[in-house]
Write a protein that holds these residues in place. Structure first.
Motif, mmCIF file in Angstrom:
data_model
loop_
_atom_site.group_PDB
_atom_site.id
_atom_site.type_symbol
_atom_site.label_atom_id
_atom_site.label_comp_id
_atom_site.label_asym_id
_atom_site.label_seq_id
_atom_site.Cartn_x
_atom_site.Cartn_y
_atom_site.Cartn_z
ATOM 1 N N PHE A 33 3.918 -9.821 34.802
ATOM 2 C CA PHE A 33 4.093 -10.823 34.000
ATOM 3 C C PHE A 33 3.162 -11.170 33.091
ATOM 4 O O PHE A 33 1.940 -10.559 33.008
ATOM 5 C CB PHE A 33 3.794 -12.065 35.323
ATOM 6 N N ARG A 34 3.337 -11.729 32.156
ATOM 7 C CA ARG A 34 2.448 -11.799 30.996
ATOM 8 C C ARG A 34 1.429 -13.108 31.296
ATOM 9 O O ARG A 34 1.819 -14.029 31.780
ATOM 10 C CB ARG A 34 3.292 -12.430 29.740
ATOM 11 N N PRO A 35 0.051 -12.712 31.109
ATOM 12 C CA PRO A 35 -0.766 -13.648 31.530
ATOM 13 C C PRO A 35 -1.003 -14.932 30.619
ATOM 14 O O PRO A 35 -0.302 -14.821 29.419
ATOM 15 C CB PRO A 35 -2.075 -12.977 31.419
ATOM 16 N N PHE A 36 -1.323 -15.959 31.221
ATOM 17 C CA PHE A 36 -1.394 -17.118 30.447
ATOM 18 C C PHE A 36 -2.407 -17.143 29.520
ATOM 19 O O PHE A 36 -2.300 -17.529 28.247
ATOM 20 C CB PHE A 36 -1.762 -18.464 31.314
ATOM 21 N N GLN B 267 -7.952 -18.460 32.910
ATOM 22 C CA GLN B 267 -7.127 -18.054 34.000
ATOM 23 C C GLN B 267 -7.686 -18.816 35.484
ATOM 24 O O GLN B 267 -6.628 -18.923 35.998
ATOM 25 C CB GLN B 267 -7.136 -16.478 34.154
ATOM 26 N N THR C 254 3.049 -16.308 41.448
ATOM 27 C CA THR C 254 2.449 -16.916 40.248
ATOM 28 C C THR C 254 0.857 -16.940 40.430
ATOM 29 O O THR C 254 -0.080 -16.372 39.654
ATOM 30 C CB THR C 254 2.638 -18.294 39.902
ATOM 31 N N SER D 257 -0.702 -13.500 40.707
ATOM 32 C CA SER D 257 -0.983 -12.976 39.350
ATOM 33 C C SER D 257 -1.904 -13.516 38.540
ATOM 34 O O SER D 257 -2.718 -12.860 37.934
ATOM 35 C CB SER D 257 0.503 -13.131 38.758
ATOM 36 N N VAL D 258 -1.966 -14.906 38.579
ATOM 37 C CA VAL D 258 -3.342 -15.747 37.893
ATOM 38 C C VAL D 258 -4.502 -15.214 38.183
ATOM 39 O O VAL D 258 -5.346 -15.029 37.312
ATOM 40 C CB VAL D 258 -2.828 -17.255 37.929
ATOM 41 N N PHE E 223 5.815 -16.345 33.821
ATOM 42 C CA PHE E 223 5.208 -16.156 35.155
ATOM 43 C C PHE E 223 5.816 -15.962 36.365
ATOM 44 O O PHE E 223 5.307 -15.941 37.634
ATOM 45 C CB PHE E 223 4.109 -17.274 35.377
ATOM 46 N N TYR E 224 7.389 -15.718 36.118
ATOM 47 C CA TYR E 224 8.100 -15.409 37.482
ATOM 48 C C TYR E 224 9.518 -14.642 36.900
ATOM 49 O O TYR E 224 9.552 -14.840 35.610
ATOM 50 C CB TYR E 224 8.400 -16.653 38.253
ATOM 51 N N GLN F 68 7.830 -20.929 28.544
ATOM 52 C CA GLN F 68 6.657 -20.827 29.421
ATOM 53 C C GLN F 68 6.256 -22.205 29.584
ATOM 54 O O GLN F 68 5.915 -22.619 30.820
ATOM 55 C CB GLN F 68 5.271 -20.203 28.602
#
Length: 318
Positions: A14-17, A24, A81, A84-85, A178-179, A273
């Motif tokens: 997943f692409r990070p925020f 994060q 999510t 991942s974060v 993120f999913y 997003q």
């Protein structure tokens, strides 16, 4: 070379925020709080309706089903999510894991939208045909409608997920979300996806457009019936039973339409997003708050349950 990549194990991440660990961590805390509040709020609605016999009516039966769907819907997205974060490294998801998440996301989200249309029909019958309400909305019909929403959601999710994951994915790819949502995953395929995009549009029309049109039609008749009520108190009571449902409908269908009813060529990962955060984290938090704050019967029942629990806790303490 491309054929060799397709035969290997396909992994997604997943692409990070944000690239900043502090940001994060802040996002993790906010998402965790929203997830816990949504689970607690929806669970409170389910338990309150189950405990209080006075709430054993079709309207609250469907509301309990909606709250249950929200619990599972949030739990499909939030745990992965959050992991991942929180992780300092990329959280890798297998092809099967991504497919499972997408299936349950489409299944529960579709059932949610269809159930909102069923709830609008229930309010239509209650307000426009009050004397025949118990006869029309029998428990047998209510159970059939609730199961029907799950069955239709299951069929649509199964067909769409199988169709998408039969596509060839060339190598490990970054999902721009993120999913595992449909459009971001579809964009990672190294094959023509016009048929898949058309199928997604058809499913979106079935899940979003048709139910929304039925809800709109129901509320046209509901508003007409409310305006014919002579007493102001009667009009206010009739409107109050519909206002919370209408608010949730606008939130749910508004966010879904921004993503799935727009041309896929105009899809923006940044917009996706933001909108996805709204309907996967914020909406499940708002739904129980909207229903509990704008519904007097449910609010009173919640208060009684809380008082009873506090009384039991006090007695156990002493």
């Amino acid at each position: 070379m491309e054929e060799g990549n397709q035969t290997g194990m396909v992994l997604f991440h997943f692409r990070p925020f944000s690239r900043l660990p502090e940001v994060q961590m802040l996002i993790f805390v906010v998402f965790l709080i929203m997830y816990l509040v949504s689970i607690g709020g929806n669970m409170s609605i389910v338990l309150t309706i189950w405990i209080n016999r006075c709430l054993h009516t079709p309207m609250y039966f469907f509301l309990a089903n909606l709250a249950s769907l929200e619990i599972f819907y949030s739990s499909t997205i939030a745990p992965l999510t959050l992991a991942s974060v929180l992780s300092t490294e990329r959280t890798v998801v297998s092809l099967a894991g991504c497919g499972a998440q997408m299936f349950f996301f489409i299944f529960l989200g579709s059932a949610d939208c269809i159930l909102l249309a069923i709830m609008a029909y229930d309010r239509f019958v209650a307000i426009c045909y009050p004397l025949r309400y118990t006869l029309i909305m029998s428990w047998h019909l209510c159970v059939q409608l609730a199961l029907g929403s799950l069955f239709l959601g299951f069929i649509l999710a199964m067909q769409l997920t199988v169709l998408i994951f039969r596509l060839p994915f060339c190598s490990s790819k970054e999902i721009s979300l993120f999913y595992c949502d449909v459009l971001p995953v579809m964009r990672l395929a190294c094959a023509d996806t016009h048929v898949h995009e058309a199928t997604l549009f058809v499913v979106s029309v079935i899940v979003l457009t048709i139910p929304f049109l039925l809800i709109t039609l129901s509320y046209v008749f509901i508003v007409d019936a409310i305006l014919k009520i002579r007493s102001a108190e009667g009009r206010h009571k009739a409107f109050s039973t519909c206002s919370s449902h209408l608010t949730v409908v606008l939130l749910q269908y508004g966010c879904g339409s921004l993503i799935y009813l727009c041309p896929s060529s105009s899809y923006s990962p940044e917009r996706g997003q933001v909108v996805s955060v709204v309907y996967t984290f914020i909406t499940p938090v708002l739904n129980p708050l909207i229903y509990s704050m704008r519904n007097r019967e449910l609010k009173d029942a919640l208060r009684r349950v809380i008082m009873k629990l506090l009384l039991v806790q006090t007695q156990e303490t002493f």
